[in-house]
Design a protein around this motif. Structure first.
Motif, PDB file in Angstrom:
ATOM      1  N   LEU A 173       0.552  -1.016   0.061  1.00 43.68           N
ATOM      2  CA  LEU A 173      -0.387   0.404   0.462  1.00 43.68           C
ATOM      3  C   LEU A 173       0.924   0.956   0.174  1.00 43.68           C
ATOM      4  CD1 LEU A 173      -2.974  -0.825   2.850  1.00 43.68           C
ATOM      5  CD2 LEU A 173      -2.594  -0.511  -0.303  1.00 43.68           C
ATOM      6  N   THR A 174       1.708   1.417   0.429  1.00 42.74           N
ATOM      7  CA  THR A 174       2.417   2.363   1.024  1.00 42.74           C
ATOM      8  C   THR A 174       3.221   2.401  -0.711  1.00 42.74           C
ATOM      9  OG1 THR A 174       4.641   0.730   1.839  1.00 42.74           O
ATOM     10  CG2 THR A 174       3.237   2.303   3.001  1.00 42.74           C
ATOM     11  N   ASN A 175       4.252   1.509  -1.301  1.00 41.15           N
ATOM     12  CA  ASN A 175       4.292   2.096  -2.475  1.00 41.15           C
ATOM     13  C   ASN A 175       2.586   2.207  -3.436  1.00 41.15           C
ATOM     14  OD1 ASN A 175       7.329   0.541  -2.109  1.00 41.15           O
ATOM     15  ND2 ASN A 175       6.260  -1.492  -2.516  1.00 41.15           N
ATOM     16  N   ALA A 176       2.432   1.947  -3.617  1.00 39.96           N
ATOM     17  CA  ALA A 176       0.783   2.492  -4.421  1.00 39.96           C
ATOM     18  C   ALA A 176       0.953   3.823  -3.740  1.00 39.96           C
ATOM     19  CB  ALA A 176      -0.376   1.387  -4.585  1.00 39.96           C
ATOM     20  N   TYR A 177       0.918   4.394  -2.753  1.00 41.25           N
ATOM     21  CA  TYR A 177       0.311   5.629  -1.900  1.00 41.25           C
ATOM     22  C   TYR A 177       1.356   6.860  -2.783  1.00 41.25           C
ATOM     23  CZ  TYR A 177       0.341   9.378   0.988  1.00 41.25           C
ATOM     24  OH  TYR A 177      -0.070  10.936   1.198  1.00 41.25           O
TER      25      TYR A 177
ATOM     26  N   GLY B 159       2.762  14.695   2.631  1.00 42.06           N
ATOM     27  CA  GLY B 159       1.828  12.984   2.418  1.00 42.06           C
ATOM     28  C   GLY B 159       3.007  11.980   2.513  1.00 42.06           C
ATOM     29  N   ILE B 160       4.230  12.665   0.786  1.00 42.47           N
ATOM     30  CA  ILE B 160       5.470  11.412   0.967  1.00 42.47           C
ATOM     31  C   ILE B 160       6.188  11.616   2.177  1.00 42.47           C
ATOM     32  CG2 ILE B 160       7.588  11.864  -0.663  1.00 42.47           C
ATOM     33  CD1 ILE B 160       5.633  13.842  -2.412  1.00 42.47           C
ATOM     34  N   SER B 161       6.139  12.633   2.812  1.00 46.73           N
ATOM     35  CA  SER B 161       7.208  12.070   4.085  1.00 46.73           C
ATOM     36  C   SER B 161       6.705  11.249   5.145  1.00 46.73           C
ATOM     37  CB  SER B 161       7.638  13.619   4.390  1.00 46.73           C
ATOM     38  OG  SER B 161       7.985  13.148   5.653  1.00 46.73           O
ATOM     39  N   SER B 162       5.480  12.390   5.300  1.00 44.88           N
ATOM     40  CA  SER B 162       5.087  10.036   6.300  1.00 44.88           C
ATOM     41  C   SER B 162       4.915   9.064   5.757  1.00 44.88           C
ATOM     42  CB  SER B 162       3.158  11.275   7.026  1.00 44.88           C
ATOM     43  OG  SER B 162       2.612  11.055   5.225  1.00 44.88           O
ATOM     44  N   SER B 163       4.454   9.302   4.679  1.00 46.21           N
ATOM     45  CA  SER B 163       4.076   7.707   3.877  1.00 46.21           C
ATOM     46  C   SER B 163       6.119   7.000   3.270  1.00 46.21           C
ATOM     47  CB  SER B 163       4.128   7.043   2.773  1.00 46.21           C
ATOM     48  OG  SER B 163       3.590   6.640   1.218  1.00 46.21           O
ATOM     49  N   LEU B 164       6.875   7.741   3.732  1.00 50.85           N
ATOM     50  CA  LEU B 164       8.090   7.252   3.375  1.00 50.85           C
ATOM     51  C   LEU B 164       8.387   6.142   4.873  1.00 50.85           C
ATOM     52  CD1 LEU B 164       9.854   9.576   1.055  1.00 50.85           C
ATOM     53  CD2 LEU B 164       9.387   7.150   0.865  1.00 50.85           C
ATOM     54  N   VAL B 165       8.174   7.110   5.961  1.00 49.06           N
ATOM     55  CA  VAL B 165       8.376   6.682   6.844  1.00 49.06           C
ATOM     56  C   VAL B 165       7.646   5.307   7.582  1.00 49.06           C
ATOM     57  CG1 VAL B 165       8.910   6.893   9.520  1.00 49.06           C
ATOM     58  CG2 VAL B 165       9.036   8.687   8.148  1.00 49.06           C
ATOM     59  N   ILE B 166       6.820   4.926   6.923  1.00 41.54           N
ATOM     60  CA  ILE B 166       5.972   4.492   7.238  1.00 41.54           C
ATOM     61  C   ILE B 166       6.534   3.404   6.578  1.00 41.54           C
ATOM     62  CG2 ILE B 166       3.915   2.773   6.808  1.00 41.54           C
ATOM     63  CD1 ILE B 166       3.747   4.329   9.262  1.00 41.54           C
ATOM     64  N   ASN B 167       7.278   3.563   4.909  1.00 39.66           N
ATOM     65  CA  ASN B 167       7.669   2.533   4.045  1.00 39.66           C
ATOM     66  C   ASN B 167       8.921   1.809   4.781  1.00 39.66           C
ATOM     67  OD1 ASN B 167       9.786   2.128   1.377  1.00 39.66           O
ATOM     68  ND2 ASN B 167       7.591   1.796   0.829  1.00 39.66           N
ATOM     69  N   GLY B 168       9.237   2.523   5.055  1.00 36.24           N
ATOM     70  CA  GLY B 168      10.732   2.700   6.063  1.00 36.24           C
ATOM     71  C   GLY B 168      10.701   1.820   7.221  1.00 36.24           C
ATOM     72  N   LEU B 169       9.829   2.373   7.853  1.00 34.66           N
ATOM     73  CA  LEU B 169       9.586   1.342   9.003  1.00 34.66           C
ATOM     74  C   LEU B 169       9.213  -0.316   8.598  1.00 34.66           C
ATOM     75  CD1 LEU B 169       7.484   3.977  11.545  1.00 34.66           C
ATOM     76  CD2 LEU B 169      10.286   3.362  11.956  1.00 34.66           C
ATOM     77  N   THR B 170       8.700  -0.845   7.646  1.00 34.38           N
ATOM     78  CA  THR B 170       8.216  -1.671   6.716  1.00 34.38           C
ATOM     79  C   THR B 170       9.249  -2.774   6.041  1.00 34.38           C
ATOM     80  OG1 THR B 170       5.815  -0.710   7.024  1.00 34.38           O
ATOM     81  CG2 THR B 170       6.427  -2.679   5.881  1.00 34.38           C
ATOM     82  N   LEU B 171       9.774  -1.658   5.567  1.00 38.08           N
ATOM     83  CA  LEU B 171      10.829  -2.360   5.189  1.00 38.08           C
ATOM     84  C   LEU B 171      12.235  -2.687   6.124  1.00 38.08           C
ATOM     85  CD1 LEU B 171      11.666   0.260   2.393  1.00 38.08           C
ATOM     86  CD2 LEU B 171      11.134  -2.098   1.580  1.00 38.08           C
TER      87      LEU B 171
ATOM     88  N   SER C 230      14.777   5.017   2.892  1.00 39.95           N
ATOM     89  CA  SER C 230      13.627   5.693   2.698  1.00 39.95           C
ATOM     90  C   SER C 230      13.119   6.382   3.886  1.00 39.95           C
ATOM     91  CB  SER C 230      12.126   4.424   2.946  1.00 39.95           C
ATOM     92  OG  SER C 230      11.042   4.549   3.362  1.00 39.95           O
ATOM     93  N   ILE C 231      14.025   6.709   5.257  1.00 43.30           N
ATOM     94  CA  ILE C 231      13.940   7.771   6.209  1.00 43.30           C
ATOM     95  C   ILE C 231      14.318   8.110   6.160  1.00 43.30           C
ATOM     96  CG2 ILE C 231      13.415   7.722   9.203  1.00 43.30           C
ATOM     97  CD1 ILE C 231      13.500   4.629   9.126  1.00 43.30           C
ATOM     98  N   LYS C 232      15.400   8.239   5.623  1.00 43.02           N
ATOM     99  CA  LYS C 232      16.131   9.685   5.773  1.00 43.02           C
ATOM    100  C   LYS C 232      15.228  10.952   4.533  1.00 43.02           C
ATOM    101  CE  LYS C 232      20.656   8.167   6.837  1.00 43.02           C
ATOM    102  NZ  LYS C 232      22.308   8.009   5.727  1.00 43.02           N
TER     103      LYS C 232
END
Length: 585
Positions: A273-277, A288-300, A312-314
């Motif tokens: 879902l984060t990739n789709a977002y 929106g991009i910043s907050s989704s990148l954090v979730i993306n990074g935590l998930t990865l 991603s978090i950087k």
């Protein structure tokens, strides 16, 4: 002579009347214009809102100022305290939402038992404080505004003020109360009373108002950890898009659902879902991009893809430094980086993100009530400072070669740390302001003129139900409608547009749904928002309109619809967009 209480009352009344009806300081030396003096208060007020937007960019034309001063002058001559208050409210708006004028407006209107005053003035003070980042005073003002609206039973103001309070609570206050407030709003929107109060709202507008509230409820439930209930409200939003064959809320749905899946440890689903977002979200939505990148990074990270997670978090942090829009998940991202660099022995990077997390914690604590308590539990501020001291000692041990060098380096590092701890907030603000200015400048120089007509999201498809003659007729009609900016007419409807094109509303609706990939309401409102963006970029006069005047200018029936749709289309509030555009241009 014995002085009685009655004497004191009479004396106090005398001084009050003397102060009220003595010459107002702003009117000293002012000579009113005869043509304006002849107008009544209502006409002057309407005239003000027609002319006031141009005052800031045309200082040689003082018409808006004269209108306001004449309003005050007439009120003074007629000894009319209520209109003195309204005059000061107008003057406060004119002078960049000036607080001291609003205070005078409240003084003169507070005992009038009016349906709108001083509630509207309290709201103007709320807006002024909020735009300056003084959220404590802003919240105080909106509660005063609501208190007045409730006393006089002004349902329109109550609804709008409660919406602002619920939003404040949802963001940094009592989230459970915010949920209750949003639910009450939802009941109200779906009631017959709402339709009576807002007769200009179409059924589509009302449904979208309800969907907006569902999203606020879903987001607030997520923030208090009630993920299952949050998902139910997200399903309602998704069903709305699916029913209407639109994707108005797709990004909101993907972004929030991915965060919920991460919390539920459904990491594969969250990553999808984060990739789709991130694929769908516009490049302008930095928050929106910043907050989704954090979730993306935590998930990865949870999936063992550590290098990708760190990258991603950087990226998320670099965008946060530009936007300065706080979201609590970033603290978890900082914590992950701190732990990673501690484990790998990279003390310099460990210190860098310790400093950022300390600054982040302080920023939240200064502006928020509840969110500040929800930062990563392992590192509270005292523990962060302790960890920072440990890192400093480690770094000194690793890099020191001689005793004198150790002492010198330690002294310099401690000095830098102390300065950082005390001044990071102030310096951070200046740096972010500069970075954001440069970012806006770069975007404006690389971006072409904003088109009025939205580009289709995919290759056009022709509706099979229409013959070629109808398709050509509607295509040319819409082209003429867009070229002549017919969408700026606030009264345009599907039926009226179909009639002007010489087709029927059913054919036109099918054509717009298929070719424009949109329903009629979204098609019209997207054109209006794009036109507003273009006007804001190209016309300095338009940027100093009141938001209500902007909404009317581009065809929206009310300010609320305009600001809501502008936020959906751009990811930014109107005031935020204007403020930073003024800095960049």
């Amino acid at each position: 002579m014995k002085i009685t209480p009655l004497y004191f009352c009479l004396l106090a009344g005398f001084f009050f009347c003397y102060n009220v009806f003595s010459q107002e300081p702003v009117l000293v030396g002012y000579t009113p214009i005869d043509s304006l003096v002849k107008k009544d208060f209502r006409t002057l007020s309407n005239y003000f809102f027609e002319k006031a937007p141009f005052y800031a960019t045309e200082p040689d034309s003082l018409l808006a100022h004269h209108i306001t001063m004449t309003y005050l002058w007439k009120a003074q001559q007629e000894r009319d305290t209520f209109h003195l208050g309204r005059g000061y409210n107008l003057l406060g708006i004119l002078e960049n939402f000036r607080i001291d004028y609003f205070d005078k407006a409240i003084l003169y209107t507070k005992n009038q038992n009016h349906k709108s005053y001083p509630g509207i003035v309290f709201y103007n003070k709320f807006y002024s404080y909020q735009s300056r980042g003084d959220y404590k005073k802003a919240s105080e003002m909106i509660f005063k505004a609501l208190g007045h609206a409730r006393r006089v039973e002004n349902i329109v103001l109550i609804y709008n003020f409660e919406h602002n309070i619920n939003t404040l609570n949802s963001k940094w206050g009592d989230k459970k109360n915010a949920i209750d407030g949003f639910k009450n709003m939802l009941l109200f929107v779906n009631s017959s009373e709402f339709k009576t109060i807002y007769p200009n709202y179409s059924s589509d507008d009302i449904e979208k108002e309800a969907i907006d509230i569902h999203y606020n409820i879903a987001k607030t439930y997520y923030e208090i950890g009630s993920y299952k209930i949050s998902l139910k409200h997200l399903d309602t939003i998704h069903a709305f898009d699916k029913k209407n064959n639109i994707d108005d809320y797709r990004t909101e749905y993907l972004g929030l659902k991915s965060a919920i899946y991460y919390r539920q440890k459904k990491y594969e689903e969250a990553l999808e879902l984060t990739n789709a977002y991130l694929k769908d979200i516009g490049t302008d939505d930095i928050y929106g991009i910043s907050s989704s990148l954090v979730i993306n990074g935590l998930t990865l990270w949870e999936l063992g893809r550590k290098e990708e997670a760190i990258e991603s978090i950087k990226k998320a942090d670099s965008l946060y430094q530009i936007s300065n829009d706080i979201y609590e998940e970033l603290a978890e991202g900082y914590q992950l980086l701190i732990n990673h660099y501690k484990e790998t022995g990279d003390t310099e990077n460990q210190m860098q993100y310790l400093n950022k997390l300390i600054a982040f914690d302080r920023e939240i604590s200064s502006n928020y009530i509840e969110i500040g308590n929800r930062i990563a539990q392992e590192y509270t501020l005292p523990e962060l400072l302790s960890a920072k001291e440990d890192a400093i000692k480690t770094l000194n041990k690793e890099n020191a070669s001689e005793k004198s060098a150790k002492r010198l380096f330690l002294s310099l590092l401690v000095l830098v740390s102390i300065l950082t701890a005390f001044f990071i907030y102030r310096n951070n603000k200046n740096k972010k302001k500069f970075r954001y200015l440069m970012f806006q400048f770069e975007m404006s120089t690389n971006q072409k003129e904003v088109p009025d007509t939205p580009e289709p999201v995919a290759k056009k498809q022709e509706p099979q139900e229409l013959d070629e003659k109808q398709r050509i007729l509607i295509s040319k009609g819409l082209e003429h409608f867009e070229t002549t900016k017919g969408y700026l007419d606030g009264n345009v409807t599907l039926q009226s547009l179909a009639k002007s094109i010489e087709t029927n509303s059913s054919y036109l609706s099918k054509y717009i749904n298929t070719v424009k990939r949109s329903n009629f309401s979204k098609y019209i409102n997207t054109l209006r928002v794009n036109h507003a963006i273009y006007k804001l970029q190209s016309d300095p006069k338009f940027r100093v309109y009141t938001i209500e005047a902007m909404a009317s200018e581009v065809g929206f029936s009310n300010m609320r619809s305009f600001t809501n749709y502008f936020k959906k289309e751009t990811g930014l509030t109107v005031s935020y967009f204007i403020k930073n555009l003024n800095k960049a241009l």
